[in-house]
Design a protein around this motif. Structure first.
Motif, PDB file in Angstrom:
ATOM      1  N   SER A 508       0.831  -1.211   0.000  1.00  0.00           N
ATOM      2  CA  SER A 508       0.000   0.000   0.000  1.00  0.00           C
ATOM      3  C   SER A 508       0.860   1.252   0.000  1.00  0.00           C
ATOM      4  O   SER A 508       0.517   2.249  -0.651  1.00  0.00           O
ATOM      5  CB  SER A 508      -0.953  -0.011   1.200  1.00  0.00           C
ATOM      6  N   ALA A 509       1.984   1.207   0.728  1.00  0.00           N
ATOM      7  CA  ALA A 509       2.892   2.372   0.750  1.00  0.00           C
ATOM      8  C   ALA A 509       3.462   2.624  -0.640  1.00  0.00           C
ATOM      9  O   ALA A 509       3.583   3.784  -1.077  1.00  0.00           O
ATOM     10  CB  ALA A 509       4.014   2.133   1.756  1.00  0.00           C
ATOM     11  N   PHE A 510       3.807   1.541  -1.364  1.00  0.00           N
ATOM     12  CA  PHE A 510       4.316   1.712  -2.724  1.00  0.00           C
ATOM     13  C   PHE A 510       3.253   2.303  -3.636  1.00  0.00           C
ATOM     14  O   PHE A 510       3.534   3.218  -4.425  1.00  0.00           O
ATOM     15  CB  PHE A 510       4.799   0.371  -3.279  1.00  0.00           C
ATOM     16  N   LEU A 511       2.049   1.791  -3.553  1.00  0.00           N
ATOM     17  CA  LEU A 511       0.978   2.313  -4.407  1.00  0.00           C
ATOM     18  C   LEU A 511       0.785   3.801  -4.168  1.00  0.00           C
ATOM     19  O   LEU A 511       0.599   4.578  -5.115  1.00  0.00           O
ATOM     20  CB  LEU A 511      -0.327   1.570  -4.135  1.00  0.00           C
ATOM     21  N   TRP A 512       0.805   4.204  -2.904  1.00  0.00           N
ATOM     22  CA  TRP A 512       0.517   5.611  -2.593  1.00  0.00           C
ATOM     23  C   TRP A 512       1.687   6.526  -2.951  1.00  0.00           C
ATOM     24  O   TRP A 512       1.500   7.670  -3.351  1.00  0.00           O
ATOM     25  CB  TRP A 512       0.154   5.759  -1.120  1.00  0.00           C
ATOM     26  N   SER A 513       2.901   6.010  -2.849  1.00  0.00           N
ATOM     27  CA  SER A 513       4.071   6.861  -3.125  1.00  0.00           C
ATOM     28  C   SER A 513       4.446   6.891  -4.601  1.00  0.00           C
ATOM     29  O   SER A 513       4.956   7.901  -5.093  1.00  0.00           O
ATOM     30  CB  SER A 513       5.280   6.375  -2.310  1.00  0.00           C
ATOM     31  N   THR A 514       4.167   5.798  -5.315  1.00  0.00           N
ATOM     32  CA  THR A 514       4.673   5.668  -6.687  1.00  0.00           C
ATOM     33  C   THR A 514       3.574   5.600  -7.736  1.00  0.00           C
ATOM     34  O   THR A 514       3.706   6.170  -8.828  1.00  0.00           O
ATOM     35  CB  THR A 514       5.557   4.400  -6.794  1.00  0.00           C
ATOM     36  N   MET A 515       2.487   4.918  -7.443  1.00  0.00           N
ATOM     37  CA  MET A 515       1.444   4.709  -8.449  1.00  0.00           C
ATOM     38  C   MET A 515       0.368   5.792  -8.431  1.00  0.00           C
ATOM     39  O   MET A 515      -0.364   5.955  -9.415  1.00  0.00           O
ATOM     40  CB  MET A 515       0.784   3.339  -8.260  1.00  0.00           C
ATOM     41  N   TRP A 516       0.240   6.505  -7.322  1.00  0.00           N
ATOM     42  CA  TRP A 516      -0.763   7.574  -7.210  1.00  0.00           C
ATOM     43  C   TRP A 516      -0.105   8.909  -7.505  1.00  0.00           C
ATOM     44  O   TRP A 516       0.815   9.335  -6.791  1.00  0.00           O
ATOM     45  CB  TRP A 516      -1.382   7.579  -5.813  1.00  0.00           C
TER      46      TRP A 516
END
Length: 783
Positions: A508-516
């Protein structure tokens, strides 16, 4: 773990796909076919050169995609035919689900079936003329010849025919009338109809629903059956609403019994990997014996959820025959978690998309074979485990039915690639095998664990299947949900539960930092090697919102609620059907270049649920956590520079459900996740607040009620009073406190805040009397 171009063809040719990051496109970068990725430029080139377009769509782990690549796309003669008459376009369906869905609609409508590879011949306007799936070389060459001649001799007829077909497809895509609100919701009779369908199609001998090939299909089967069972199991009085439509204790018992039996057969079957964990895409036979060996992240995430829910339901049941499945389910859950951690998680915490079905049998082999990594010669197992007379070999060979000439039936191996091989398929439990061999159960478990480690070490020396190491936002969302639910079911204090929770938090941290994209307030669809893929699609938003809400229910960290609200506001703005259709969410945004045949909608659940079904659940959950959801979403829309929606969340939920249209009435089993949203909408949600110091034993007992009990309609809020009011305010965050009337009432009343550990059950954010004992809380929840 970077993908390799193993065993496909010599690198004599290079085409435009060499500049792609998609592992699937890179697999075809050295075909003699002059492939291009999907783009407007490819269509423009076809117009300029007066050619048709040949579009081929697939994915990196697809066995039949590899077969057609080897037979046709690596064939210089066929490549010459394609290059001379067509502009050839390759689509990674995982990166471009909008393009794939549009042309798959055409293929299914004209041929009555679909699948991958998908092969479609288009006019240079991008409109389809003829399509299918896998074509063997003789048929494919004849098809190329005929279509080339037709295009050259009667081009206007081709254009006219394709234009007519496309217009019909556009009309179908926008067909339907939107419901106006809650009063348009269908009757719960569709729930009874769906349950009847699955119970009638249940295979009582082998598990599963229907005939081979057998897919787990969690969105339609396990998801639905578990929510029916949860309304009855452990409750003294069945819901009168369900009783009125004929769903009572007997049918609810059948729901969980059919689901648990099927999951146990999957857990024991060759479709599951007993050495490294993880579950393959589907079984080609009735017994779950011989799988199609690809492992997809969306399957791992959803099956983690399915097994976790089943574990909770079986443990809550008073029936020993259900409770006996618990250990198998825990082992399967653990196996999937360890598989994701060991083989599928990147250093930055994101989780890879898939592992291939095919691999090289040996390092010296030139061509990959399906299942080569996973199947065994009996002699190999004998040598690894210390000989035929060893107790370890006797246990393993008996448990998995190992045979000298192999245990894979010829009808499950039409191409003869697995002759003489064994798949690790068990037809019973390890305990039963131990009793049959007169081995004490503890000794048998110890022998199996030692044997598993030896076999895994040996197998890991083989060439691994290709790992598609791109990151897909939606599938990481499904994995977050599964990992969060697994952590809850196993217990967040257990080693494996903690491991699952860490994987979920890291993803979830990756999604929020990189994908969003925090400036544009949009998700990316995919990412690989530092390169961003296309913008996200509907499921990327819906599945991540679901993942954030599931993660909140384990961590009680309200940042996940805030992130879910931000993504929900963006999803409403970008994907809601406001073009005169029946409502719900469309696959692509208005700006997508894949809308030649109109913006498509996901109208049936299959390997994944539709975004509209999941979104109905997401909105229902958010309504239980946020007092005025429309107001909070409007704030996020304004912060994103978007106009707030005039459609209320209440009506949006209703339109999500009613947009199922005729399918809901005629074949509701094809929309299992939509049906359970209807069930939740009709029965209402449960709201609970637990107050107390996090370190207090009684607080933990109250919180444990929600980790050990499957409560699909419950929304739980935890107020940690360890550091008093200020600590609770910091834990919850001012934004969430302002958005929840019931939480604010507790924080503003010293008596409620300082009375120790207790729970309270709420209705529309008005809460009842405090409950201090976990037993009493369970009774209250059962009412």
């Amino acid at each position: 773990m970077a993908p390799t171009n193993q065993g496909f063809q010599p690198m004599e040719y290079t085409n435009a796909l060499i500049h792609s990051t998609s592992p699937y496109l890179l697999q075809h970068a050295h075909n003699p076919v002059d492939w291009q990725p999907w783009s407007q430029a490819a269509l423009d080139q076809a117009k300029k050169e007066g050619k048709m377009v040949f579009l081929s769509s697939g994915y990196s782990a697809c066995h039949w995609c590899h077969v057609m690549a080897h037979e046709s796309f690596e064939n210089a003669g066929i490549a010459k035919m394609l290059n001379e008459s067509f502009v050839c376009v390759k689509v990674d369906r995982e990166e471009r689900p909008d393009v794939d869905a549009a042309y798959m609609t055409f293929v299914q409508a004209t041929s009555g079936r679909g699948g991958w590879p998908m092969s479609v011949f288009l006019t240079n306007d991008g409109e389809p003329l003829f399509g299918g799936t896998y074509f063997p070389p003789p048929m494919f060459k004849e098809l190329i010849d005929r279509l080339t001649n037709l295009w050259n001799e009667d081009r206007q007829r081709c254009l006219s025919s394709a234009r007519d077909i496309s217009e019909q497809l556009r009309q179908v895509a926008s067909a339907g009338v939107a419901g106006t609100g809650w009063s348009d919701l269908p009757s719960l009779n569709v729930t009874a109809k769906t349950l009847k369908h699955w119970l009638l199609s249940f295979d009582q001998e082998n598990g599963g629903f229907g005939n081979a090939p057998k897919f787990p299909s969690p969105p339609n089967t396990f998801h639905f059956l578990h929510r029916i069972a949860a309304e009855i199991i452990g409750k003294g009085t069945p819901s009168s609403v369900l009783s009125e439509i004929g769903i009572g204790p007997e049918s609810a018992s059948k729901a969980i019994e059919s689901s648990a039996f099927t999951l146990a057969r999957i857990a024991r079957g060759g479709i599951s990997d007993p050495l490294a964990g993880g579950i393959a895409r589907y079984s080609v036979d009735e017994e779950w014996r011989v799988p199609h060996f690809e492992k997809m992240l969306y399957d791992q995430g959803q099956l983690l959820t399915s097994f976790s829910e089943a574990l909770q339901l079986c443990m809550a049941s008073s029936k020993p025959e259900l409770q006996q499945y618990a250990q198998e389910f825990r082992q399967t859950i653990t196996g999937i978690i360890e598989y994701l951690e060991r083989y599928m998680t990147s250093k930055d915490g994101s989780i890879y998309a898939a592992e291939d079905a095919d691999s090289l049998p040996t390092p010296e082999s030139e061509h990959a074979k399906e299942g080569a990594f996973y199947v065994w010669d009996s002699v190999e197992i004998e040598n690894v485990l210390g000989g035929k007379e060893s107790k370890a070999y006797q246990l393993v060979s008996s448990h998995f039915g190992i045979k000298l000439d192999g245990n894979i039936p010829a009808e499950s191996d039409p191409h003869g690639e697995l002759v003489g091989k064994n798949v690790l398929h068990a037809s019973t439990t390890l305990s039963s095998t131990a009793r049959k061999l007169n081995i004490p159960e503890e000794e048998a478990l110890s022998l199996w664990n030692e044997s598993k480690a030896k076999l895994l070490t040996y197998r890991d020396q083989r060439p691994r299947p290709l790992c598609d190491d791109k990151i897909i936002t939606a599938w990481n969302g499904l994995a977050i949900s599964g990992l969060a639910r697994a952590s809850q079911a196993l217990g967040t204090s257990t080693e494996v539960g903690q491991k699952a929770l860490k994987l979920a938090n890291d993803s979830s941290a990756f999604l929020w930092s990189t994908m969003w994209n925090k400036d544009k307030h949009q998700f990316l669809r995919s990412y690989r090697d530092g390169v961003q893929g296309p913008l996200g699609f509907d499921v990327d938003y819906a599945f991540v919102i679901q993942g954030f809400l599931d993660l909140y229910e384990v961590t009680y960290d309200t940042k996940y609620i805030d992130q879910a609200l931000q993504v929900q506001a963006a999803q409403d703005a970008l994907f809601w059907d406001d073009e005169g259709g029946p409502g719900g969410y469309l696959i692509s945004s208005k700006e997508s270049d894949g809308n030649i045949l109109g913006r498509q909608r996901g109208d049936q659940e299959g390997a994944e649920p539709t975004s509209t079904s999941v979104s109905a659940h997401n909105l229902l959950r958010l309504q239980s956590l946020i007092s005025n959801l429309d107001e909070e979403l409007a704030k996020r829309s304004k912060a994103q520079g978007r106009q707030a929606s005039t459609l209320s969340s209440h009506d949006r939920i209703a339109q999500c459900i009613t947009s199922g249209g005729a399918i809901l009435e005629r074949a509701p089993h094809a929309l299992g996740t939509r049906i359970t949203a209807l069930l939740r909408a009709k029965l209402g949600s449960q709201q609970m607040i637990i107050v107390g110091p996090s370190g207090d034993a009684r607080t933990r007992e109250l919180l444990d009620v929600f980790s050990t009990t499957f409560l699909p309609r419950a929304a739980v809020i935890f107020i940690d009073t360890t550091k008093g009011k200020e600590g609770a305010q910091e834990q919850l965050g001012q934004s969430f406190i302002a958005a929840n009337d019931a939480v604010r009432e507790v924080l503003e009343d010293p008596k409620l805040l300082t009375r120790g550990s207790y729970a309270t059950v709420c209705q529309d954010f008005a809460c009842g009397l405090p409950i201090t004992a976990s037993e009493e809380l369970v009774k209250q929840l059962q009412k």
